[in-house]
Design a protein around this motif. Structure first.
Motif, PDB file in Angstrom:
ATOM      1  N   ILE A  88       0.837  -1.201   0.000  1.00 28.74           N
ATOM      2  CA  ILE A  88       0.000   0.000   0.000  1.00 28.74           C
ATOM      3  C   ILE A  88       0.875   1.256   0.000  1.00 28.74           C
ATOM      4  N   LEU A  89       1.896   1.271   0.857  1.00 26.81           N
ATOM      5  CA  LEU A  89       2.804   2.417   0.917  1.00 26.81           C
ATOM      6  C   LEU A  89       3.514   2.631  -0.416  1.00 26.81           C
ATOM      7  N   ILE A  92       1.063   4.203  -2.857  1.00 25.12           N
ATOM      8  CA  ILE A  92       0.838   5.611  -2.541  1.00 25.12           C
ATOM      9  C   ILE A  92       2.032   6.461  -2.970  1.00 25.12           C
ATOM     10  N   ASN A  93       3.256   5.977  -2.705  1.00 31.03           N
ATOM     11  CA  ASN A  93       4.463   6.723  -3.076  1.00 31.03           C
ATOM     12  C   ASN A  93       4.564   6.883  -4.593  1.00 31.03           C
ATOM     13  N   LEU A 133      -8.701   2.907   3.340  1.00 34.76           N
ATOM     14  CA  LEU A 133      -7.664   3.051   4.372  1.00 34.76           C
ATOM     15  C   LEU A 133      -8.233   3.599   5.675  1.00 34.76           C
ATOM     16  N   HIS A 164       2.089   3.018   9.653  1.00 34.60           N
ATOM     17  CA  HIS A 164       2.220   2.997   8.194  1.00 34.60           C
ATOM     18  C   HIS A 164       0.859   3.206   7.516  1.00 34.60           C
ATOM     19  N   ALA A 168      -0.239   6.282   5.143  1.00 35.22           N
ATOM     20  CA  ALA A 168      -0.826   6.073   3.809  1.00 35.22           C
ATOM     21  C   ALA A 168      -2.170   6.787   3.702  1.00 35.22           C
ATOM     22  N   TYR A 169      -2.954   6.735   4.786  1.00 42.58           N
ATOM     23  CA  TYR A 169      -4.260   7.405   4.788  1.00 42.58           C
ATOM     24  C   TYR A 169      -4.093   8.925   4.673  1.00 42.58           C
ATOM     25  N   ASN A 171      -1.520  10.532   3.399  1.00 39.42           N
ATOM     26  CA  ASN A 171      -0.988  10.849   2.068  1.00 39.42           C
ATOM     27  C   ASN A 171      -2.073  10.760   0.991  1.00 39.42           C
ATOM     28  N   SER A 172      -2.986   9.794   1.140  1.00 38.34           N
ATOM     29  CA  SER A 172      -4.079   9.691   0.165  1.00 38.34           C
ATOM     30  C   SER A 172      -4.985  10.920   0.252  1.00 38.34           C
TER      31      SER A 172
END
Length: 258
Positions: A88-89, A92-93, A133, A164, A168-169, A171-172
């Motif tokens: 997932i990370l 997202i990256n 997420l 983590h 991710a949440y 960043n989304s």
């Protein structure tokens, strides 16, 4: 772990491909369903994974073969979840890098002609990711709070998974905000371009309107029109058109300046 050991309603949840993340506590076992976003042909497809936790072991349900796989201990359970969270990370990256490329193109005034189509695709994906997420973070938190009292539970490791997922949440959500900002910038740029076009057309109309009026007047099929008697009438009309064009241009310039 056998199917007969699981509640029938829980079995339906386990086999459900689109079941949201959830944590159930039962008398004989705990059911943990972890729904994560995955990329399939550049489209985000949420995938649900089911785990059964007992006092002695941890099981993952293989939906393809319809059997429970024994992860043996909490470390095996952690490694399985950590692998999914890392994916997932990574996703997202990669999205962050793609959006940064689009941002740079805006700064360089190189807007993609297919921006609207790309924007809609990204927006749809990020909304799915963000929604999935959010539930993941909530359910992982419930899982940790339920088991952190157990001494053999790797609390710090699962706190790492939670961190983590929270990252991710966040960043989304940041990507969604960036997309909205880019779309607003795109609309502003389009509106400004449209306004410039309309403005230029308005100026041209202001200049050519009197010219059209003069040409139309002298183009009438009637008698007694000016400059029809004698020589040089055409040149006089052309001079009149030129002077009218100059006067119209000067008027437009002074109006614009004011």
């Amino acid at each position: 772990m056998k199917h007969s050991d699981i509640n029938d309603f829980h079995l339906l949840d386990i086999e459900n491909e689109i079941h949201p993340s959830v944590f159930f506590k039962d008398e004989n076992y705990d059911l943990f369903i972890f729904r994560i976003p995955q990329l399939v042909d550049k489209k985000v497809v949420p995938l649900s994974k089911a785990f059964i936790i007992t006092d002695s072991s941890y099981f993952y349900y293989d939906k393809k073969n319809k059997e429970f796989l024994n992860l043996k201990n909490v470390d095996g359970f952690y490694q399985y979840l950590n692998k999914d969270v890392d994916s997932i990370l990574k996703m997202i990256n990669e999205y962050i890098e793609e959006i940064e490329v689009i941002e740079d193109s805006f700064y360089e005034n190189k807007i993609d002609k297919n921006f609207n189509k790309k924007w809609f695709s990204y927006k749809n994906n990020f909304i799915k990711i963000n929604r999935v997420l959010f539930k993941c973070v909530e359910v992982i938190s419930s899982l940790i709070n339920h088991y952190k009292k157990d001494e053999d539970y790797l609390e710090r490791n699962f706190e790492d998974i939670l961190e983590h997922l929270q990252r991710a949440y966040r960043n989304s959500g940041m990507l969604l905000e960036k997309l909205d900002t880019l779309h607003n910038s795109y609309l502003v740029e389009n509106n400004e371009q449209m306004n410039r076009t309309v403005y230029i057309l308005t100026l041209l109309s202001g200049i050519f309107l009197p010219l059209n009026l003069i040409v139309g007047f002298f183009g009438m099929n009637t008698t007694s029109l000016p400059f029809t008697q004698g020589e040089g009438g055409t040149y006089l009309v052309l001079n009149t058109l030129f002077i009218s064009a100059v006067i119209s241009t000067l008027l437009v310039y002074f109006i614009k300046k004011r």
